[in-house]
Design an enzyme around this catalytic site. Structure first.
Site, PDB file in Angstrom:
ATOM      1  N   LYS A  49       0.835  -1.207   0.000  1.00 48.28           N
ATOM      2  CA  LYS A  49       0.000   0.000   0.000  1.00 48.28           C
ATOM      3  C   LYS A  49       0.866   1.251   0.000  1.00 48.28           C
ATOM      4  CE  LYS A  49      -3.846  -2.317   2.320  1.00 48.28           C
ATOM      5  NZ  LYS A  49      -4.553  -2.615   3.571  1.00 48.28           N
ATOM      6  N   GLN A  93      -4.554  -1.307   9.804  1.00 50.26           N
ATOM      7  CA  GLN A  93      -4.553  -2.613   9.163  1.00 50.26           C
ATOM      8  C   GLN A  93      -5.211  -3.656  10.079  1.00 50.26           C
ATOM      9  OE1 GLN A  93      -3.654  -3.220   5.999  1.00 50.26           O
ATOM     10  NE2 GLN A  93      -4.119  -5.395   6.169  1.00 50.26           N
ATOM     11  N   ASP A 116     -11.028   3.646   4.830  1.00 51.88           N
ATOM     12  CA  ASP A 116     -11.672   2.341   4.643  1.00 51.88           C
ATOM     13  C   ASP A 116     -13.199   2.436   4.695  1.00 51.88           C
ATOM     14  OD1 ASP A 116      -9.851   0.136   4.314  1.00 51.88           O
ATOM     15  OD2 ASP A 116      -9.160   0.438   6.361  1.00 51.88           O
TER      16      ASP A 116
HETATM   17  N1  GUN Z   1      -7.343  -6.295   6.157  1.00 51.62           N
HETATM   18  C1  GUN Z   1      -7.769  -6.969   5.052  1.00 51.62           C
HETATM   19  N2  GUN Z   1      -8.420  -6.139   4.220  1.00 51.62           N
HETATM   20  C2  GUN Z   1      -8.393  -4.911   4.797  1.00 51.62           C
HETATM   21  C3  GUN Z   1      -8.903  -3.639   4.404  1.00 51.62           C
HETATM   22  O1  GUN Z   1      -9.524  -3.464   3.349  1.00 51.62           O
HETATM   23  N3  GUN Z   1      -8.670  -2.620   5.275  1.00 51.62           N
HETATM   24  C4  GUN Z   1      -7.998  -2.797   6.439  1.00 51.62           C
HETATM   25  N4  GUN Z   1      -7.840  -1.728   7.228  1.00 51.62           N
HETATM   26  N5  GUN Z   1      -7.530  -3.955   6.843  1.00 51.62           N
HETATM   27  C5  GUN Z   1      -7.715  -5.014   6.005  1.00 51.62           C
END
Ligand code: GUN
Length: 283
Positions: A49, A93, A116
């Site tokens: 990311k 995360q 998110d």
């Molecule tokens: N863990 C797996 N997918 C995601 C996501 O889309 N956002 C976050 N914050 N954690 C994740």
């Protein structure tokens, strides 16, 4: 004939476009990612990311916290990020280590920086059909990929397997808002196969390799594989691609399907939050 839904190509097109638009601003959008502990998969996702953010002209900040950190300590970091006008987007995360209160931590994120769309403010607005500041990245990416290939959703029977807050719940809402008829199946559902066999579109977010085999597929169905299953460094989805693909009209590969779309939507959400904050606060 089967068409492969090329998430990588579609994501690259979206990212190239964001990169061009970003050049028009004197400031750079900035994404902050909070990573707690040393889950190897999460470490890889976070690295991808932040590298992707930088490759399109964004700034990124990764805050690594030890696995024994307390709720209060994580909250302190979130509050600092909320106040920092250079930070436009905050991502924590998931999953967090067991001892942490995920709800409390996510809820501490300022909704205008909630990239998110996981806070109750943004998720609630999604449920109500109002405009959230951000829509969860994986579901948004799935819909974008479906649209890219002009797959019609109206009146279609869609089976979503998995009811997580990250994928199953929000993708079901988005599909329903696009006039699909949505069935949500989960680990306690009885006879998922017979639901699947009746479905025009299957979205699988189960986390079990080869869970979807040809017995689940109606001829010419669309299959979207959200699974990421690791076996000896080989990544596979939930779908037994080799045997299922020939029966489908469209299918996502793993890797190269939903995964790249999730990252592209994270960048799009970051850029949109940046623009909203830009116009509201003249940053
Ligand atoms: N863990 C797996 N997918 C995601 C996501 O889309 N956002 C976050 N914050 N954690 C994740």
């Amino acid at each position: 004939m089967t068409i492969i839904l090329d998430g990588k190509k579609t994501a690259n097109k979206i990212l190239e476009n964001i990169k061009e638009q970003t050049k028009q601003f004197s400031k750079k959008p900035k994404l902050a990612v909070v990573l707690v502990g040393d889950n190897p998969a999460s470490e890889i996702y976070v690295k991808n990311k932040s590298l992707k953010a930088e490759s399109i002209g964004f700034e990124s900040l990764v805050i690594n916290l030890p696995s024994d950190v307390t709720d209060d300590n994580v909250l302190e970091h979130i509050f600092i990020l909320n106040e920092d006008t250079n930070i436009n987007a905050i991502l924590v995360q998931l999953p967090l280590p067991q001892h942490l209160n995920t709800q409390k931590i996510i809820e501490a994120i300022d909704p205008i920086k909630d990239v998110d769309g996981f806070t109750s403010y943004n998720f609630g607005r999604l449920v109500l059909g109002y405009n959230p500041y951000a829509i969860p990245c994986t579901p948004k990416g799935i819909i974008r990929l479906i649209d890219e290939y002009n797959i019609d959703l109206e009146g279609k029977n869609v089976l979503v397997i998995g009811r997580s807050n990250i994928v199953g719940k929000p993708v079901s809402l988005l599909l329903q808002s696009r006039n699909a008829t949505v069935v949500m199946a989960h680990s306690k559902s009885v006879d998922i196969k017979s639901w699947a066999k009746k479905s025009d579109i299957i979205i699988s977010a189960v986390g079990k390799a080869n869970f979807i085999n040809p017995d689940f597929i109606k001829q010419d169905a669309v299959v979207i594989d959200v699974g990421i299953n690791r076996n000896n460094n080989v990544i596979t989805g939930d779908v037994d691609f080799i045997s299922v693909a020939p029966l489908t009209s469209f299918i996502t590969p793993v890797p190269g399907g939903v995964g790249p779309m999730t990252i592209a939507m994270l960048m799009e959400n970051t850029f949109e939050l940046f623009k909203i904050q830009h116009s509201l606060f003249l940053i």
